[in-house]
Design a protein around this motif. Sequence first.
Motif, mmCIF file in Angstrom:
data_model
loop_
_atom_site.group_PDB
_atom_site.id
_atom_site.type_symbol
_atom_site.label_atom_id
_atom_site.label_comp_id
_atom_site.label_asym_id
_atom_site.label_seq_id
_atom_site.Cartn_x
_atom_site.Cartn_y
_atom_site.Cartn_z
ATOM 1 N N GLU B 56 0.455 -1.133 -0.168
ATOM 2 C CA GLU B 56 -0.271 0.006 -0.216
ATOM 3 C C GLU B 56 1.233 1.071 0.245
ATOM 4 O OE1 GLU B 56 -2.483 -0.927 3.517
ATOM 5 O OE2 GLU B 56 -0.680 -0.288 4.653
ATOM 6 N N GLY B 57 -0.092 2.429 -0.165
ATOM 7 C CA GLY B 57 0.637 3.803 -0.133
ATOM 8 C C GLY B 57 -0.352 4.396 0.472
ATOM 9 N N TYR B 58 0.849 5.594 1.376
ATOM 10 C CA TYR B 58 -0.539 6.358 1.891
ATOM 11 C C TYR B 58 -0.133 8.249 1.224
ATOM 12 C CZ TYR B 58 1.177 2.468 4.390
ATOM 13 O OH TYR B 58 1.626 1.565 4.974
ATOM 14 N N PHE B 59 -1.087 8.199 1.957
ATOM 15 C CA PHE B 59 -0.973 9.975 1.401
ATOM 16 C C PHE B 59 -1.510 10.844 3.697
ATOM 17 C CE2 PHE B 59 -4.045 14.415 1.624
ATOM 18 C CZ PHE B 59 -3.093 14.657 0.314
ATOM 19 N N VAL B 60 -0.543 11.895 3.202
ATOM 20 C CA VAL B 60 -0.665 12.442 4.527
ATOM 21 C C VAL B 60 -1.475 13.141 4.901
ATOM 22 C CG1 VAL B 60 0.903 13.387 6.760
ATOM 23 C CG2 VAL B 60 1.836 11.919 4.533
ATOM 24 N N ASN B 61 -2.047 12.981 5.220
ATOM 25 C CA ASN B 61 -3.817 14.375 6.126
ATOM 26 C C ASN B 61 -2.692 15.331 7.142
ATOM 27 O OD1 ASN B 61 -5.837 13.620 4.563
ATOM 28 N ND2 ASN B 61 -6.312 12.512 5.583
ATOM 29 N N PHE B 81 11.667 12.244 3.333
ATOM 30 C CA PHE B 81 9.870 12.587 4.414
ATOM 31 C C PHE B 81 9.327 13.235 3.171
ATOM 32 C CE2 PHE B 81 14.184 14.707 5.500
ATOM 33 C CZ PHE B 81 14.037 13.864 6.844
ATOM 34 N N ALA B 82 7.562 12.679 4.198
ATOM 35 C CA ALA B 82 6.322 13.176 3.730
ATOM 36 C C ALA B 82 5.409 14.042 4.911
ATOM 37 C CB ALA B 82 5.909 12.347 3.239
ATOM 38 N N CYS B 83 4.920 14.816 4.666
ATOM 39 C CA CYS B 83 4.276 16.122 5.460
ATOM 40 C C CYS B 83 2.710 15.807 4.671
ATOM 41 C CB CYS B 83 4.848 16.770 6.373
ATOM 42 S SG CYS B 83 4.852 18.188 4.897
ATOM 43 N N GLU B 84 1.418 17.008 5.531
ATOM 44 C CA GLU B 84 0.628 16.832 5.385
ATOM 45 C C GLU B 84 0.891 17.481 3.536
ATOM 46 O OE1 GLU B 84 -1.456 19.977 8.046
ATOM 47 O OE2 GLU B 84 -2.705 20.361 5.790
ATOM 48 N N GLY B 85 -0.796 16.618 2.580
ATOM 49 C CA GLY B 85 -0.879 16.462 1.583
ATOM 50 C C GLY B 85 0.693 16.135 0.481
ATOM 51 N N TRP B 86 1.260 15.328 1.334
ATOM 52 C CA TRP B 86 2.800 14.147 0.580
ATOM 53 C C TRP B 86 1.916 13.113 0.383
ATOM 54 C CZ3 TRP B 86 7.442 16.089 -1.558
ATOM 55 C CH2 TRP B 86 7.678 17.296 -1.000
ATOM 56 N N TRP B 87 2.353 12.518 -1.031
ATOM 57 C CA TRP B 87 2.267 10.821 -0.494
ATOM 58 C C TRP B 87 3.253 10.243 -0.366
ATOM 59 C CZ3 TRP B 87 -1.937 8.459 -2.565
ATOM 60 C CH2 TRP B 87 -3.236 8.874 -2.826
ATOM 61 N N ILE B 88 3.720 8.752 0.114
ATOM 62 C CA ILE B 88 4.967 8.136 0.675
ATOM 63 C C ILE B 88 4.819 6.991 -0.005
ATOM 64 C CG2 ILE B 88 4.568 8.160 2.973
ATOM 65 C CD1 ILE B 88 7.719 9.059 3.513
ATOM 66 N N ALA B 110 0.593 10.994 13.291
ATOM 67 C CA ALA B 110 -0.641 11.019 11.945
ATOM 68 C C ALA B 110 -1.191 11.077 11.522
ATOM 69 C CB ALA B 110 0.926 10.436 11.332
ATOM 70 N N GLU B 111 -2.219 10.976 10.818
ATOM 71 C CA GLU B 111 -3.278 10.269 10.240
ATOM 72 C C GLU B 111 -2.686 10.444 8.734
ATOM 73 O OE1 GLU B 111 -7.670 11.276 10.523
ATOM 74 O OE2 GLU B 111 -7.698 12.816 8.252
ATOM 75 N N VAL B 112 -3.059 8.581 8.086
ATOM 76 C CA VAL B 112 -2.530 8.903 6.841
ATOM 77 C C VAL B 112 -4.279 8.564 5.854
ATOM 78 C CG1 VAL B 112 -0.375 9.024 7.060
ATOM 79 C CG2 VAL B 112 -1.806 6.514 6.806
ATOM 80 N N VAL B 113 -3.747 7.965 5.300
ATOM 81 C CA VAL B 113 -5.112 7.941 4.118
ATOM 82 C C VAL B 113 -4.531 6.733 3.329
ATOM 83 C CG1 VAL B 113 -6.460 7.879 1.433
ATOM 84 C CG2 VAL B 113 -6.305 9.931 3.468
ATOM 85 N N VAL B 114 -4.584 5.272 3.592
ATOM 86 C CA VAL B 114 -4.644 4.115 2.930
ATOM 87 C C VAL B 114 -4.787 4.100 1.731
ATOM 88 C CG1 VAL B 114 -3.976 1.884 3.688
ATOM 89 C CG2 VAL B 114 -3.950 3.233 5.510
ATOM 90 N N LEU B 115 -3.760 3.974 0.776
ATOM 91 C CA LEU B 115 -4.224 3.436 -0.772
ATOM 92 C C LEU B 115 -3.920 1.536 -1.157
ATOM 93 C CD1 LEU B 115 -6.017 2.855 -3.114
ATOM 94 C CD2 LEU B 115 -4.583 4.662 -3.978
ATOM 95 N N THR B 116 -4.808 0.450 -1.780
ATOM 96 C CA THR B 116 -3.784 -0.362 -1.503
ATOM 97 C C THR B 116 -3.088 -0.943 -3.148
ATOM 98 O OG1 THR B 116 -5.625 -2.321 -2.020
ATOM 99 C CG2 THR B 116 -4.953 -1.161 0.710
ATOM 100 N N LYS B 117 -2.208 -1.126 -3.116
ATOM 101 C CA LYS B 117 -2.467 -1.543 -4.714
ATOM 102 C C LYS B 117 -3.428 -2.701 -5.443
ATOM 103 C CE LYS B 117 0.998 -3.980 -7.723
ATOM 104 N NZ LYS B 117 1.226 -2.976 -8.910
ATOM 105 N N GLU B 118 -3.912 -2.733 -4.263
ATOM 106 C CA GLU B 118 -4.780 -3.540 -5.220
ATOM 107 C C GLU B 118 -6.136 -2.782 -5.436
ATOM 108 O OE1 GLU B 118 -6.423 -6.577 -2.134
ATOM 109 O OE2 GLU B 118 -8.235 -6.834 -3.646
ATOM 110 N N ASN B 119 -6.339 -1.579 -4.527
ATOM 111 C CA ASN B 119 -7.524 -0.849 -4.872
ATOM 112 C C ASN B 119 -7.069 0.335 -5.874
ATOM 113 O OD1 ASN B 119 -9.607 -2.401 -2.842
ATOM 114 N ND2 ASN B 119 -8.569 -0.962 -1.527
ATOM 115 N N GLN B 120 -6.285 0.391 -5.940
ATOM 116 C CA GLN B 120 -5.134 0.930 -6.733
ATOM 117 C C GLN B 120 -5.661 0.487 -7.938
ATOM 118 O OE1 GLN B 120 -1.246 2.566 -6.167
ATOM 119 N NE2 GLN B 120 -1.455 3.838 -8.019
ATOM 120 N N GLU B 121 -5.379 -0.557 -8.527
ATOM 121 C CA GLU B 121 -5.621 -1.414 -9.417
ATOM 122 C C GLU B 121 -6.790 -1.353 -10.365
ATOM 123 O OE1 GLU B 121 -3.108 -2.187 -11.725
ATOM 124 O OE2 GLU B 121 -1.410 -1.949 -10.805
#
Lengths: 201, 201
Positions: B56-61, B81-88, B110-121
Amino acid sequence: MYSFYCTFGNMNLILQNISKHVSLTPEEELLFLSKTETKKVKAKTILQNAGHVCKEGYFVNSGLLRSFNINDNIVEHVMSFACEGWWISDMYSLLSQKPGNLFIEVLEDAEVVVLTKENQEKLYLEIPKLERFFRILTENSLVANQERLMDNLSLTAEERFEKFCKKYPTLIQKVPQKQIASYIGVTPEFFSKMKARMLKK
Amino acid sequence: MYSFYCTFGNMNLILQNISKHVSLTPEEELLFLSKTETKKVKAKTILQNAGHVCKEGYFVNSGLLRSFNINDNIVEHVMSFACEGWWISDMYSLLSQKPGNLFIEVLEDAEVVVLTKENQEKLYLEIPKLERFFRILTENSLVANQERLMDNLSLTAEERFEKFCKKYPTLIQKVPQKQIASYIGVTPEFFSKMKARMLKK
DNA sequence: CTTATTTCTTAATCTAGGTTAAGTGCTCCA
DNA sequence: TGGAGCACTTAACCTAGATTAAGAAATAAG
């Protein structure tokens, strides 16, 4: 039909390249080709100059190119090589349409497929699948670049050279030594010394 | 409708982020959100371990994360590094689905939005526009990475630090010094010495 | 074939940044 | 509230790789 592909010479190398990641219909392939131009360029030609806005990217059918920047008007730093089957351009300038700081030079007489930014944008609209193709291309490029950065932070010059040899065995024969030195991030003098030292072992 | 967005808290930061490059319909936005998961994570949590396949990848809230690799089981090298508004994420591992060599660690709650590879595809198929969005994201990332590589080849540690300060003014306050040192590619000891020297001027 | 230009090598000297080590503050949690 | 660990500093010494310079070897050009 066989002769059809023949008339295009090795033009179809780029279609092969695309088909590794997305499959185009024959019509789409023709549309794609119609938006590109194949060009023969002589060694030492500069295809892109630092300080200028980059208008196109190149896919290499044959020959060898490199991109590099010049520091303080003195030292050259090779950013990338591109031989058969590789893409090369000044991504920063191409994407931002601001003046770039890379030169793109032909090292060995080459045949390149030229794709202008303008046509690339048009193709995204006409063949949305290409959006995917170039995404994957960029992803692979990013991963390779990240690895190179990591290597520059954590490996010695000797280790970086060994990795380069393993990764690009065909390039070592073709690329002048001082350019390999620049690519791995050392001076030609140190590279020469290092090579001699490595041979002794 | 206003209160609708409120219930999502700063979840909509990621939608803002997307809307900078492609415009989704409200339905598409909901579909996108339904494929992600928002998670609160505590400082020092390791979200991704070297040697494991990244799923998975993370978007930082909010908050602050970093990615790094460990050399010879001793030296850490901060890759990003990844802070607010960045992906990592560990792009290499995420794309290749092979074991990666990056750790991803939470530096500040932190609060992150998780996007799995599976869902991304899946999302690529359901909302082809996202193909474009992630292409652009990757392109920008590649350009930034290329610049960093160039800087490491051609600038001194002092110059790299100055560039870092200009480029990420908010990070300097938040990130422990030794991690900035690692990011620009020097030891904490040398960084400290260098900083003292710079203050004298 | 001859000269000019560029590439490669070798060697002496120099320096940015690393290593080791010891000491000074933090901060955090028991 | 005290001490165990981090984060940061300072200083002495060390090394990978840079710089300078000069010669040898290879290419190119005329």
